[in-house]
Design an enzyme around this catalytic site. Structure first.
Site, short mmCIF file in Angstrom:
data_model
loop_
_atom_site.label_atom_id
_atom_site.label_comp_id
_atom_site.label_asym_id
_atom_site.label_seq_id
_atom_site.Cartn_x
_atom_site.Cartn_y
_atom_site.Cartn_z
N HIS A 1 -8.22 -5.00 0.90
CA HIS A 1 -6.96 -4.28 0.99
C HIS A 1 -6.09 -4.75 2.16
O HIS A 1 -4.91 -5.05 1.99
CB HIS A 1 -7.25 -2.79 1.10
N SER B 1 0.84 -1.20 0.00
CA SER B 1 0.00 0.00 0.00
C SER B 1 0.88 1.27 0.00
O SER B 1 1.72 1.41 -0.88
CB SER B 1 -0.96 -0.07 1.20
N ASP C 1 -10.19 -4.70 -3.92
CA ASP C 1 -9.67 -3.64 -3.05
C ASP C 1 -10.76 -2.61 -2.80
O ASP C 1 -11.34 -2.06 -3.73
CB ASP C 1 -8.45 -2.98 -3.72
#
Ligand SMILES: *[C@@H]1O[C@H](CO)[C@@H](O)[C@H](O)[C@H]1NC(C)=O
Ligand SMILES: *[C@@H]1O[C@H](CO)[C@@H](O)[C@H](O)[C@H]1NC(C)=O
Length: 289
Positions: free
Chosen positions: A265, A96, A210
């Site tokens: 995510h 991320s 996501d």
């Protein structure tokens, strides 16, 4: 049988002194180094004797969003350069927000990285409320309304990669971080490109489930087109056509890998994605110094 073979391999490895490249892990925003423990464990169990280190910047959780990105990349480089076990070279993973820290560090600090792996990355930035859900509420409005104001750029990591397709001029002019490392400004930094081209491989993984990164394909280096919420097409994007940081060249050399996973995510480096990681990502650590 498999068990016996793996024992024999272990014995042979120690006789021959197999020296796996170390692995550096960088977590995402509102997380800390312990968030990488599970992945680190899988790597250690797969490659006997491998050195794996998860980097912490400041205090981890809060400083991951309260330090601007330029400062995070600088502190990250300091940590890496002061670790003597990493001097010979290493593989590196960023998750991320960590995807931008590790890439920024390769480009700016010329780190001796072999394979650079990004999971649910945000290479072409984020825009929109879903991408702010992990931030404490008072900060969400600061970003969504005032991201390009100097005090916000100086205070919050997310401001450095907030890429508003309706205000791209401001993004190019006022954002402190992403337009720079993506070589989108008026002057191209050749060092950034030549450092990317030194990689053996650059891996980008996006999740089709996501719920945080918007657009999702930012993990594959695609952002919103100007003045719209349509997502760029890979071989029509400026990043590709102008080879700004060398992605087209890496792709032509067969060094660019794009994977799709199917997790939320937060699960990208955790048990729900274990099979994906073992099949697609762990092979990038199977190399020696
Ligand atoms: C390019 O990046 C390197 C590494 O961060 C830096 O030392 C250099 O000053 C930059 N060059 C330009 C033209 O901005
Ligand atoms: C872009 O990709 C499409 C689909 O793979 C292909 O048909 C087209 O020729 C490509 N265009 C360029 C300029 O490479």
């Amino acid at each position: 049988m498999l068990f016996i073979i793996s024992i024999i391999l272990l014995i042979l490895n120690s006789i021959n002194g197999i020296n796996y490249r170390p692995v550096v892990l960088m977590h995402g925003v509102t997380a800390s180094a312990s968030d990488m423990n599970e992945l680190a464990g899988w790597i250690r169990q797969s490659f006997e004797g491998i050195y794996v280190v998860a980097i912490e910047i400041g205090n981890g959780f809060e400083d991951s969003f309260l330090f601007p990105m330029n400062k995070q990349v600088e502190l990250f480089c300091q940590s890496i350069l002061s670790d003597s076990k990493l001097k010979q070279g290493f593989n590196m993973v960023g998750v991320s927000q960590g995807s931008l820290i590790v890439r920024g560090a390769v480009q700016r600090c010329s780190l001796p990285v072999y394979n650079l792996i990004t999971l649910v990355g945000i290479h072409q930035g984020v825009f929109g409320i879903p991408s702010l859900q992990f931030l404490p509420a008072p900060f969400r409005e600061l970003i969504s309304k005032y991201a390009y104001e100097e005090p916000v750029q100086n205070a919050l990591s997310v401001a450095g990669y907030w890429r508003d397709p309706y205000h791209l001029d401001e993004y190019y002019k006022k954002s402190h971080f992403l337009p720079d490392i993506n070589n989108e400004g008026k002057t191209i930094n050749e060092t950034y490109r030549s450092n990317m081209l030194k990689l053996n491989s650059f891996v980008m993984t996006y999740s089709d489930k996501d719920e945080v990164v918007s657009p999702r394909k930012s993990s594959w280096f695609l952002g919103y087109k100007p003045n719209s919420l349509d997502v760029e097409i890979w071989n029509q994007s400026r990043q590709f056509t102008d080879d700004l940081i060398g992605l087209r060249t890496l792709s032509e050399q067969g060094k660019l890998y794009q994977f799709t996973c199917h997790t939320k995510h937060q699960d990208a480096q955790h048990t729900p994605d274990k099979d994906f990681i073992f099949k697609n990502i762990l092979p990038f650590f199977n190399n020696t110094l």
